[in-house]
Design a protein around this motif. Structure first.
Motif, PDB file in Angstrom:
ATOM      1  N   GLY A  80      38.431  65.783  74.176  1.00  0.00           N
ATOM      2  CA  GLY A  80      37.291  66.485  74.763  1.00  0.00           C
ATOM      3  C   GLY A  80      35.999  65.825  74.339  1.00  0.00           C
ATOM      4  N   ARG A  82      44.966  72.639  70.178  1.00  0.00           N
ATOM      5  CA  ARG A  82      44.106  71.940  71.136  1.00  0.00           C
ATOM      6  C   ARG A  82      43.658  70.605  70.580  1.00  0.00           C
ATOM      7  NH1 ARG A  82      39.009  72.092  69.127  1.00  0.00           N
ATOM      8  NH2 ARG A  82      38.492  73.761  67.659  1.00  0.00           N
ATOM      9  N   ARG A  94      41.811  64.436  79.523  1.00  0.00           N
ATOM     10  CA  ARG A  94      42.100  65.117  78.259  1.00  0.00           C
ATOM     11  C   ARG A  94      43.091  64.303  77.424  1.00  0.00           C
ATOM     12  NH1 ARG A  94      44.826  69.237  80.160  1.00  0.00           N
ATOM     13  NH2 ARG A  94      42.916  70.318  80.784  1.00  0.00           N
ATOM     14  N   ASP A 114      36.927  70.644  76.269  1.00  0.00           N
ATOM     15  CA  ASP A 114      37.816  70.134  77.305  1.00  0.00           C
ATOM     16  C   ASP A 114      37.061  69.935  78.621  1.00  0.00           C
ATOM     17  OD1 ASP A 114      39.937  69.482  78.929  1.00  0.00           O
ATOM     18  OD2 ASP A 114      41.052  71.340  78.604  1.00  0.00           O
TER      19      ASP A 114
END
Length: 464
Positions: free
Chosen positions: A203, A186, A198, A191
């Protein structure tokens, strides 16, 4: 031969039992007083041993979300056979009865802490004097000085342990986060739930202050609500401070977005079917599981927000704080209405809140009217209202823009066929579209994230 050194008896050490009793009494009467003092004083700071034990028990109960009062404390100390050691139930009741005002709780705490530090200094001084005057101690004076300095340093360091780290330790912490992010596949931060956004920002990151700004009717509150909804649905606790609207408006907006029911129909209770009410009831059940807290008190200060966040974080954790919006925050009057200085104070305090609580802070802000005066309405950093400190303190600045809003207001006369056709073509091209302009990103690139906008549901989505 040993020189005589006057020793200090415990009773001679600096202390103030009345301040200790007053603080304990204030917290017993109003448990939320602990929020005002938890960063100042701990159980170790009390001179009277029983007071320290009572404070520790109170803090533990409140941390567990329980009520701390003389009756509950009596049962607690009774259970481990130490009730008599802390003065019995009569003393607990006397503490609560003697409480004067919780407004002075922090002052009491600061007094207790100051006296604790003085006691520590006095004891160090006594030990240093005793060793220095004992000629039998086989150590040079330079070693004694070094030992004294070390003990003084340890006292000073107690306030710095959370913030002062070696560069190696700081790297270990950063590397651990990099490794976790890599393993989980990630981007850093929470997020927002919007794909293109994104791609640009990853985030909203803990410890950072992010700004979301726009002119009225651009949808900054709607976008902030959507972000808060997405992040809290992912299981991250969110605190939303809505200084402009009430919490009911917020809740209906979420229902409109998630259930695809026009907001106006919900607000006016119009054209709602039995099926709609069943869906609303089910939605209420889902909301109960969502870690999203709304505070709609108006005219609050950053200090109020900080205290509320501390309480929320203690009870169930906290990931994101949203404040809607900057210009409605109340500030201290010492600047005599100078908004530039007032805004600077607010943004600095909110930046500190993000770092101290290790949470992401999303602060909404208005843009100034210069946008309306330009032919091209797309906003830029310079349009931030009272902008200097906002731009400086923010780690991320996002500006929201919907060309559809301005085109709707500038429709040509129906008789002008050519201009009307051009206008209609442009309207078709921008209808239901929005831009989030990433105008500043301290640790990343700038650019434009494209989103969709649904006016009926007052919500945003991924651009199609």
């Amino acid at each position: 031969m040993t020189a005589e050194v006057v020793s200090i008896s415990p009773r001679q050490l600096p202390h103030n039992l009345e301040a200790e009793q007053a603080l304990l009494g204030a917290i017993l009467v109003a448990n939320n007083a602990l929020d005002r003092v938890h960063d100042v004083v701990s159980a170790d700071h009390f001179f009277h041993g029983a007071h320290g034990r009572i404070f520790a028990a109170i803090a533990e109960l409140i941390e567990q979300g329980k009520r701390a009062d003389p009756v509950v404390l009596k049962n607690r100390f009774d259970a481990d056979g130490s009730l008599d050691d802390i003065g019995g139930q009569a003393y607990l009741s006397r503490l609560a009865a003697s409480a004067v005002s919780i407004r002075n709780a922090r002052q009491y705490a600061e007094t207790i802490r100051d006296l604790y530090l003085r006691r520590e200094l006095a004891l160090i001084g006594e030990d240093v004097a005793e060793v220095a005057c004992d000629f039998r101690v086989d150590k040079p004076a330079s070693d004694l000085i070094e030992q004294a300095e070390q003990r003084l340093y340890e006292i000073a360091e107690r306030d710095d342990r959370k913030t002062v780290k070696s560069i190696a330790t700081a790297f270990d912490v950063a590397l651990e986060e990099v490794d976790r992010t890599h393993r989980e596949g990630r981007r850093p931060g929470y997020d927002t739930g919007f794909g293109e956004l994104r791609d640009w920002i990853g985030g909203l990151k803990p410890g950072q202050l992010s700004i979301l700004a726009g002119r009225p009717s651009m949808g900054k509150s709607a976008l902030a609500r959507n972000i808060a909804d997405n992040i809290s649905q992912a299981g991250h606790p969110v605190a939303y401070f809505d200084l402009e609207n009430d919490s009911g408006t917020f809740a209906l907006a979420l229902a409109s977005r998630r259930l695809k029911i026009p907001y106006a129909d919900l607000y006016e209770a119009k054209d709602l079917s039995a099926m709609d009410f069943e869906r609303l009831a089910a939605f209420r059940t889902d909301l109960a599981k969502q870690p999203l807290t709304i505070d709609d008190r108006s005219g609050v200060t950053v200090s109020y927000i900080r205290n509320r966040c501390r309480r929320i974080k203690r009870r169930g954790g906290l990931a994101l704080v949203v404040i809607d919006y900057l210009q409605l925050l109340r500030t201290h009057s010492k600047y005599d209405g100078n908004r530039v200085y007032e805004i600077a104070e607010v943004t600095q305090e909110l930046k500190a809140l993000a770092k101290d609580f290790n949470v992401a802070v999303l602060l909404l802000s208005q843009l100034n009217r210069k946008v309306e005066e330009r032919e091209k309405k797309r906003p830029q950093l310079a349009d931030l209202r009272d902008s200097g400190s906002i731009e400086q303190d923010a780690d991320l600045v996002m500006l929201i823009f919907r060309e559809e809003y301005y085109l709707t207001r500038d429709a040509p006369e129906k008789g002008d066929v050519v201009e009307r056709e051009k206008w209609e073509a442009r309207m078709r091209a921008v209808a239901g579209k929005a831009e989030v302009i990433v105008a500043k990103q301290r640790h990343g690139k700038t650019g434009i994230a494209n989103l969709s906008f649904c006016g009926a549901e007052v919500s945003f989505g991924d651009h199609v």
